[in-house]
Enzyme design. Structure first.
Site, PDB file in Angstrom:
ATOM      1  CB  SER A  99       2.952   2.203   5.920  1.00 20.77           C
ATOM      2  OG  SER A  99       1.793   2.495   6.662  1.00 20.77           O
ATOM      3  CG  HIS A 158      -0.416   0.397   2.491  1.00 18.29           C
ATOM      4  ND1 HIS A 158       0.071  -0.515   3.401  1.00 18.29           N
ATOM      5  CD2 HIS A 158      -0.263   1.619   3.069  1.00 18.29           C
ATOM      6  CE1 HIS A 158       0.491   0.133   4.478  1.00 18.29           C
ATOM      7  NE2 HIS A 158       0.297   1.429   4.298  1.00 18.29           N
ATOM      8  CG  ASP A 182      -0.126  -3.917   2.827  1.00 18.01           C
ATOM      9  OD1 ASP A 182       0.332  -3.459   1.767  1.00 18.01           O
ATOM     10  OD2 ASP A 182      -0.266  -3.251   3.876  1.00 18.01           O
TER      11      ASP A 182
END
Length: 494
Positions: free
Chosen positions: A438, A285, A341
């Site tokens: 992230s 992502h 992911d």
């Protein structure tokens, strides 16, 4: 001044000789900002290398050095040891053919090698080979800053920061030596038909009957046909963190604590981890965000490595990405589903490993996911409402799946919590993982293999505060990762 000698401390040493220095006694007020005594020897300094790395800097580092300085330092190892010298910073004023400011590395059995700033660059460049290992017990470093009409500091050039240590000589000891140029003796990953691997960052596979001589070349005891190749050593930082119990908030990482940490800037800041010497593991992502406003907008993929400070990373320069590979299960248009992911970034060139740039290992068993097991996540994410420029890390235990599911139900959340994910933290424990983290990895110490393993990738969470964070379970994707890295990715490449 014959017959006099200035003492040089064993740790945090600075080498210096000035043409204007006429005597050493009475000059002990020369104290660097780092608490390092500047000596003014007339015949050079002698340092004793120990097993633990010790610091050696140019005068005044990290402040710009003065013109007209020169100095020679001999580094000696105890009997049965050799000297390893590793450059961390190297900024000299550019000069044609190194006729101006320079650093020279020399030792018995090797040709002297001179390094200087790079023409056309305001900051020069470090030696192509950042690590040098003597063939005998001693190694000499000579620093020279040519005189100018005014004895003034250069504006941007702070010379060098290096670390030296004593390394035991044994059958598997790898050595490298400075040749006539600035390129590395051998390219990591290649078949070193002559020169050995650079330990502890690389190891020879297979070692077989080959041993490494004191001259840094392979010798086959049985004339076997197989030549080993150098492979990166993963999960073993030169400067590991002290493993403590979970603590409130985050801690500032020191250089070398998380040498696999990558910083990305695609649709905003993110993280990643170095695998081997050419791949970056990250979250899908960060490349294809769930937010619909980014759909159809391609961005350049920039990767930075090798430091705990973003500004220093930018100075080191970005690592161009050759290819982006996203797992086929990832669905960008499903905002509440972060299954799959995970992504890999292949760099255009292999990186040169060292104390601040080392890969992390991949998991190989379920015991690394036992509830209560303490792990650490590092990143450049938001902290107290602001993006940090310094690498931080926090320690959190692996949580039970039952607790995380109950916590999501309490909040009536609809996010998918698949078997390809696991959660970390405590619902009563304030966490510091937030926006910008992230893609960074959650690492645990594997007592069996004695190395750090990336078991998770920062994937999603509910706000920044108390509760749990959710990670991609790397173990479930190890076969896919290895397939991609081995060039067997098939339709997954993009």
């Amino acid at each position: 001044m014959s017959g006099s000698r200035c003492l040089v401390p064993e740790r945090g040493n600075s080498l210096w000789r000035s043409p204007h220095c006429t005597s050493c006694p009475g000059k002990m007020w020369w104290l660097l900002l780092w608490g390092v005594l500047q000596a003014c020897p007339t015949q050079g300094s002698v340092l004793l290398a120990q097993r633990l790395p010790q610091q050696l800097t140019s005068p005044g580092y990290p402040e710009p050095y003065l013109k007209g300085q020169e100095g020679t330092t001999d580094i000696q190892a105890p009997e049965g040891f050799v000297v390893r010298l590793v450059f961390q910073d190297f900024y000299l004023e550019p000069s044609q053919n190194c006729e101006g400011d320079s650093v020279t590395i020399s030792a018995s059995g090797m040709d002297p090698c001179r390094f200087c700033g790079q023409q056309g660059s305001s900051l020069g460049s470090p030696p192509g080979q950042r690590e040098f290992v003597s063939s005998g017990r001693s190694l000499r470093l000579t620093f020279h800053a040519h005189s100018s009409s005014e004895d003034k500091a250069t504006h941007l050039h702070k010379s060098f920061l290096a670390f030296y240590q004593a390394v035991a000589v044994n059958g598997s000891q790898s050595t490298s030596h400075a040749s006539g140029g600035a390129e590395a003796v051998n390219t990591p990953g290649d078949h070193p038909s002559k020169n050995c691997c650079q330990e502890p960052y690389y190891q020879a596979v297979p070692a077989g009957t080959l041993t490494c001589t004191a001259q840094g070349t392979w010798k086959d005891r049985q004339d076997g046909p197989e030549i080993p190749h150098c492979v990166p050593v993963c999960g073993r930082p030169v400067t590991p963190i002290a493993q403590n119990q979970k603590t409130l908030g985050s801690s500032r990482a020191k250089l070398g604590n998380f040498p696999w940490q990558a910083f990305t800037n695609i649709y905003g800041r993110g993280g990643g981890a170095l695998l081997g010497d050419r791949w970056i593991l990250t979250a899908a992502h960060t490349i294809y965000p769930k937010d619909g406003i980014f759909l159809g907008k391609n961005r350049s993929v920039d990767v930075f490595l090798g430091h705990t400070d973003i500004e220093e990373m930018l100075k080191l320069g970005k690592y161009p990405v050759r290819r982006v590979v996203v797992h086929p299960d990832y669905r960008q248009n499903e905002s509440h589903n972060f299954n799959g992911d995970i992504a890999l970034l292949e760099l255009q060139h292999r990186v040169s490993l060292g104390p601040n740039l080392l890969p992390v290992c991949l998991p190989d068993n379920e015991t690394l996911y036992l509830s209560g097991l303490l792990g650490y996540v590092s990143g450049f994410g938001m902290e107290m409402g602001w993006f940090t420029t310094k690498l931080k890390y926090s320690g959190f235990p692996v949580a039970t799946r039952k607790d995380c599911e109950a916590w999501l139900r309490e909040r009536q959340r609809t996010e998918v919590f698949s078997d390809n994910m696991f959660c970390v933290g405590d619902k009563m424990w304030k966490h510091s993982v937030c926006q910008g983290d992230s893609g960074s990895v959650y690492v645990v110490w594997d007592n069996h293999s004695r190395r750090w393993v990336a078991t998770g990738i920062v994937s999603w969470g509910i706000g920044c505060g108390e509760g749990y964070d959710f990670y991609t379970k790397v173990l479930n994707y190890v076969d896919w990762i290895k397939g991609v890295m081995d060039g067997k990715d098939g339709p997954w490449g993009s």
